[in-house]
Design a protein around this motif. Sequence first.
Motif, PDB file in Angstrom:
ATOM      1  N   TYR A  32     -28.245 -17.417   1.853  1.00  0.00           N
ATOM      2  CA  TYR A  32     -26.623 -17.110   2.601  1.00  0.00           C
ATOM      3  C   TYR A  32     -26.012 -17.992   3.376  1.00  0.00           C
ATOM      4  O   TYR A  32     -24.921 -17.595   3.192  1.00  0.00           O
ATOM      5  N   PRO A  33     -25.819 -19.346   3.099  1.00  0.00           N
ATOM      6  CA  PRO A  33     -24.798 -20.311   3.145  1.00  0.00           C
ATOM      7  C   PRO A  33     -23.492 -19.590   1.349  1.00  0.00           C
ATOM      8  O   PRO A  33     -22.178 -19.652   1.884  1.00  0.00           O
ATOM      9  N   GLU A  34     -24.617 -19.197   0.485  1.00  0.00           N
ATOM     10  CA  GLU A  34     -23.941 -18.420  -0.413  1.00  0.00           C
ATOM     11  C   GLU A  34     -23.222 -17.483  -0.036  1.00  0.00           C
ATOM     12  O   GLU A  34     -21.532 -16.813  -0.287  1.00  0.00           O
ATOM     13  N   LEU A  35     -23.589 -16.351   1.118  1.00  0.00           N
ATOM     14  CA  LEU A  35     -22.880 -15.081   1.120  1.00  0.00           C
ATOM     15  C   LEU A  35     -21.763 -15.786   2.130  1.00  0.00           C
ATOM     16  O   LEU A  35     -20.355 -15.094   2.049  1.00  0.00           O
ATOM     17  N   GLU A  37     -20.163 -18.669   2.850  1.00  0.00           N
ATOM     18  CA  GLU A  37     -18.731 -19.167   1.310  1.00  0.00           C
ATOM     19  C   GLU A  37     -18.043 -17.700   1.658  1.00  0.00           C
ATOM     20  O   GLU A  37     -16.630 -18.087   1.193  1.00  0.00           O
ATOM     21  N   ALA A  38     -18.555 -16.897   0.156  1.00  0.00           N
ATOM     22  CA  ALA A  38     -17.808 -15.754   0.162  1.00  0.00           C
ATOM     23  C   ALA A  38     -16.889 -14.579   0.439  1.00  0.00           C
ATOM     24  O   ALA A  38     -15.822 -14.850   1.389  1.00  0.00           O
ATOM     25  N   LEU A  39     -17.739 -14.756   2.583  1.00  0.00           N
ATOM     26  CA  LEU A  39     -16.898 -13.930   3.485  1.00  0.00           C
ATOM     27  C   LEU A  39     -15.405 -14.739   3.354  1.00  0.00           C
ATOM     28  O   LEU A  39     -14.445 -14.270   3.738  1.00  0.00           O
ATOM     29  N   ASP A  40     -15.477 -15.628   3.431  1.00  0.00           N
ATOM     30  CA  ASP A  40     -14.706 -16.983   3.979  1.00  0.00           C
ATOM     31  C   ASP A  40     -14.111 -17.494   2.792  1.00  0.00           C
ATOM     32  O   ASP A  40     -12.485 -17.071   3.851  1.00  0.00           O
ATOM     33  N   SER A  41     -13.934 -17.174   1.748  1.00  0.00           N
ATOM     34  CA  SER A  41     -12.859 -16.610   0.946  1.00  0.00           C
ATOM     35  C   SER A  41     -12.233 -15.744   0.345  1.00  0.00           C
ATOM     36  O   SER A  41     -11.177 -16.038   0.158  1.00  0.00           O
ATOM     37  N   ALA A  42     -12.909 -14.705   1.356  1.00  0.00           N
ATOM     38  CA  ALA A  42     -12.751 -13.468   1.218  1.00  0.00           C
ATOM     39  C   ALA A  42     -11.296 -13.193   2.634  1.00  0.00           C
ATOM     40  O   ALA A  42     -10.555 -12.316   2.565  1.00  0.00           O
ATOM     41  N   GLY A  43     -11.194 -14.530   3.386  1.00  0.00           N
ATOM     42  CA  GLY A  43     -10.147 -14.480   4.506  1.00  0.00           C
ATOM     43  C   GLY A  43     -10.877 -14.213   5.719  1.00  0.00           C
ATOM     44  O   GLY A  43      -9.985 -14.006   7.117  1.00  0.00           O
ATOM     45  N   ALA A  44     -12.964 -13.611   5.762  1.00  0.00           N
ATOM     46  CA  ALA A  44     -12.960 -13.598   6.974  1.00  0.00           C
ATOM     47  C   ALA A  44     -12.674 -14.460   7.640  1.00  0.00           C
ATOM     48  O   ALA A  44     -13.049 -16.229   7.556  1.00  0.00           O
ATOM     49  N   ALA A 208     -24.090 -17.139  -5.823  1.00  0.00           N
ATOM     50  CA  ALA A 208     -23.573 -17.694  -6.392  1.00  0.00           C
ATOM     51  C   ALA A 208     -22.745 -18.062  -8.067  1.00  0.00           C
ATOM     52  O   ALA A 208     -23.474 -18.170  -8.602  1.00  0.00           O
ATOM     53  N   GLU A 209     -21.577 -17.643  -8.305  1.00  0.00           N
ATOM     54  CA  GLU A 209     -20.764 -17.029  -9.797  1.00  0.00           C
ATOM     55  C   GLU A 209     -21.413 -18.861 -10.503  1.00  0.00           C
ATOM     56  O   GLU A 209     -21.646 -19.094 -11.465  1.00  0.00           O
ATOM     57  N   ARG A 210     -21.170 -19.984  -9.194  1.00  0.00           N
ATOM     58  CA  ARG A 210     -21.132 -21.624  -9.491  1.00  0.00           C
ATOM     59  C   ARG A 210     -22.540 -21.806 -10.457  1.00  0.00           C
ATOM     60  O   ARG A 210     -22.312 -22.718 -11.330  1.00  0.00           O
ATOM     61  N   HIS A 211     -23.705 -20.415  -9.801  1.00  0.00           N
ATOM     62  CA  HIS A 211     -24.676 -21.105 -10.828  1.00  0.00           C
ATOM     63  C   HIS A 211     -24.918 -20.220 -11.889  1.00  0.00           C
ATOM     64  O   HIS A 211     -26.016 -20.246 -12.372  1.00  0.00           O
ATOM     65  N   ILE A 212     -23.987 -19.905 -12.449  1.00  0.00           N
ATOM     66  CA  ILE A 212     -24.443 -18.506 -13.357  1.00  0.00           C
ATOM     67  C   ILE A 212     -24.095 -19.400 -15.167  1.00  0.00           C
ATOM     68  O   ILE A 212     -23.355 -19.909 -15.086  1.00  0.00           O
ATOM     69  N   ILE A 213     -25.160 -19.248 -15.650  1.00  0.00           N
ATOM     70  CA  ILE A 213     -24.920 -20.845 -16.622  1.00  0.00           C
ATOM     71  C   ILE A 213     -25.135 -19.744 -18.332  1.00  0.00           C
ATOM     72  O   ILE A 213     -25.804 -18.688 -18.592  1.00  0.00           O
ATOM     73  N   SER A 214     -24.056 -19.608 -19.095  1.00  0.00           N
ATOM     74  CA  SER A 214     -24.617 -20.190 -20.996  1.00  0.00           C
ATOM     75  C   SER A 214     -25.299 -20.942 -20.928  1.00  0.00           C
ATOM     76  O   SER A 214     -25.138 -22.386 -20.797  1.00  0.00           O
ATOM     77  N   ARG A 215     -26.686 -20.252 -22.028  1.00  0.00           N
ATOM     78  CA  ARG A 215     -27.399 -21.029 -22.362  1.00  0.00           C
ATOM     79  C   ARG A 215     -27.264 -21.302 -23.872  1.00  0.00           C
ATOM     80  O   ARG A 215     -27.574 -22.770 -24.208  1.00  0.00           O
ATOM     81  N   ALA A 403     -22.214  -9.596  -3.539  1.00  0.00           N
ATOM     82  CA  ALA A 403     -22.810  -9.424  -1.875  1.00  0.00           C
ATOM     83  C   ALA A 403     -21.645  -8.643  -0.458  1.00  0.00           C
ATOM     84  O   ALA A 403     -21.128  -7.724   0.094  1.00  0.00           O
ATOM     85  N   ALA A 404     -20.081  -9.651  -0.664  1.00  0.00           N
ATOM     86  CA  ALA A 404     -19.729  -9.981   0.823  1.00  0.00           C
ATOM     87  C   ALA A 404     -18.512  -8.648   0.295  1.00  0.00           C
ATOM     88  O   ALA A 404     -18.246  -8.404   1.500  1.00  0.00           O
ATOM     89  N   GLU A 405     -18.085  -8.581  -0.909  1.00  0.00           N
ATOM     90  CA  GLU A 405     -17.996  -7.412  -1.278  1.00  0.00           C
ATOM     91  C   GLU A 405     -18.336  -5.948  -0.720  1.00  0.00           C
ATOM     92  O   GLU A 405     -17.274  -5.393   0.308  1.00  0.00           O
ATOM     93  N   ILE A 406     -19.031  -5.870  -0.815  1.00  0.00           N
ATOM     94  CA  ILE A 406     -20.275  -4.638  -0.077  1.00  0.00           C
ATOM     95  C   ILE A 406     -20.445  -4.907   1.612  1.00  0.00           C
ATOM     96  O   ILE A 406     -19.531  -3.602   1.887  1.00  0.00           O
ATOM     97  N   VAL A 407     -20.181  -5.959   1.940  1.00  0.00           N
ATOM     98  CA  VAL A 407     -20.558  -6.599   3.443  1.00  0.00           C
ATOM     99  C   VAL A 407     -18.771  -5.767   4.101  1.00  0.00           C
ATOM    100  O   VAL A 407     -19.339  -4.971   4.953  1.00  0.00           O
ATOM    101  N   LEU A 408     -18.064  -6.460   3.358  1.00  0.00           N
ATOM    102  CA  LEU A 408     -16.618  -6.325   4.321  1.00  0.00           C
ATOM    103  C   LEU A 408     -16.749  -4.370   4.076  1.00  0.00           C
ATOM    104  O   LEU A 408     -15.818  -4.261   4.968  1.00  0.00           O
ATOM    105  N   ASN A 409     -16.305  -3.837   3.394  1.00  0.00           N
ATOM    106  CA  ASN A 409     -16.660  -2.511   2.493  1.00  0.00           C
ATOM    107  C   ASN A 409     -17.585  -1.251   4.082  1.00  0.00           C
ATOM    108  O   ASN A 409     -16.989  -0.765   4.494  1.00  0.00           O
ATOM    109  N   GLU A 410     -18.851  -2.089   4.266  1.00  0.00           N
ATOM    110  CA  GLU A 410     -19.425  -1.195   5.312  1.00  0.00           C
ATOM    111  C   GLU A 410     -19.514  -1.457   6.739  1.00  0.00           C
ATOM    112  O   GLU A 410     -19.247  -0.998   7.154  1.00  0.00           O
TER     113      GLU A 410
END
Length: 421
Positions: A32-35, A37-44, A208-215, A403-410
């Motif tokens: 939920y903090p990641e969601l 943060e994403a909503l905040d970054s989008a301008g909410a 969050a995208e920062r946790h996506i890793i290239s192995r 996820a933030a995009e879906i929420v804002l669209n809805e």
Amino acid sequence: MEEVLSVDEGKAPKILFLGLGYADVAQEAGLYPELVEALDSAGAEMRVVAPALDAGRIGMRLEGDIPVLRVATGPLFEVGLVRKALNNLLLPIRYFIALRRQNREWQPEWIITPTPPITFTPLVWWLKRKTGAKAYLVLRDIFPQNAVDLGFMSRRGLVLGFFRALEKWTYTVADRIGCMSPGNARYVVDHNPNVSAEKLHFLPNWIAERHIISRAGPLALAREEWGVKDTDLLCVFGGNLGKPQQVNFLLDVAEALGNEPNIHIVIVGRGTESAMLKEHIKARNLDNLLLLDWLPRDEYQKLLVAADVGFILLNERFTIPNIPSRLTGYWAAGVAVLAATGTATDLNEAFLSKYGGGEWVQMGDVQRFVEKLRSYANNPEMLAEMGEHGRQAVLKHFTAKKAAEIVLNEMGVERSETNYH
């Protein structure tokens, strides 16, 4: 070039998030903090109300860039069932009192609440009447049916009737409901015919995208740090160890693999089943099964990078479609998934087989599970391919920004023209 999610200037929605398990972003990550943060970054314009993490951190404070109101709630986790239930029932009252003490000039336009718990519903109803805001429900737990499935609650009686009525009210109060899978949404409609299907939509778990890793780079180093040979198969289960996970299944799997010295299982987590696991690992001499109560996030990430397979377990008694959030954690690290669940969940058809990131067996089928592991040990290329498929699925579909995009669209929030950087 990366797309930047942003709302139209001057039309930023004011969103209040009422949370339960809400970690301090400065200390650790969380769903939920990641969601938020994403909503905040989008301008909410975000505000959060959540339990105090300790007695010295009560009141409004900035966590990252988000104003968070921490409320004294009493213990909500790892306590007795009665005490836990009482504190959850008191949550809306305690949040109500804390909100009344704050600046009343800030009025939300939307209120986001997740399940668990459903006990926020009276507060959401009151806030809607007071402010005219709408409610967005992030449905991640279908209670009380999950408790009934596991035998924690009787299938009949006043307690079930009370919580079932509260559940129905929760769906009524919500203006939009984000469900973690198509099967999840169908279950809600099938068992609650008064709920409009138009309210429901697909909101999968995110990371969050920062946790996506290239192995590619850190793999060899991570395996060396964990003492894993190139020819070994390292399997990981990370998360809560409780009745919902039916983790005793892994004891039988480890015992059946006794003569396979190159297959290792690491469990990271704690819960009501921890003591049982420790006792059986010792009594049954399961040297191929290691149980760790906790790892710092960076160490856990190294473990995932070193791993070949991530396990998902769900109790076979569940009649509700569950999608554990650890799926995105495994996939973000490029780890193939092997799941053992009952047939109620659509985890396989909606995620594993759909994206090619893992496989499924029936919970309780130890022989089939072991056969899968032995085949994986002889086919590392297939595992690497499944893991990369999962990582790509996360990048395209399951980020916090998506996820933030879906929420804002809805919510009907207008987006600005697409920006890139």
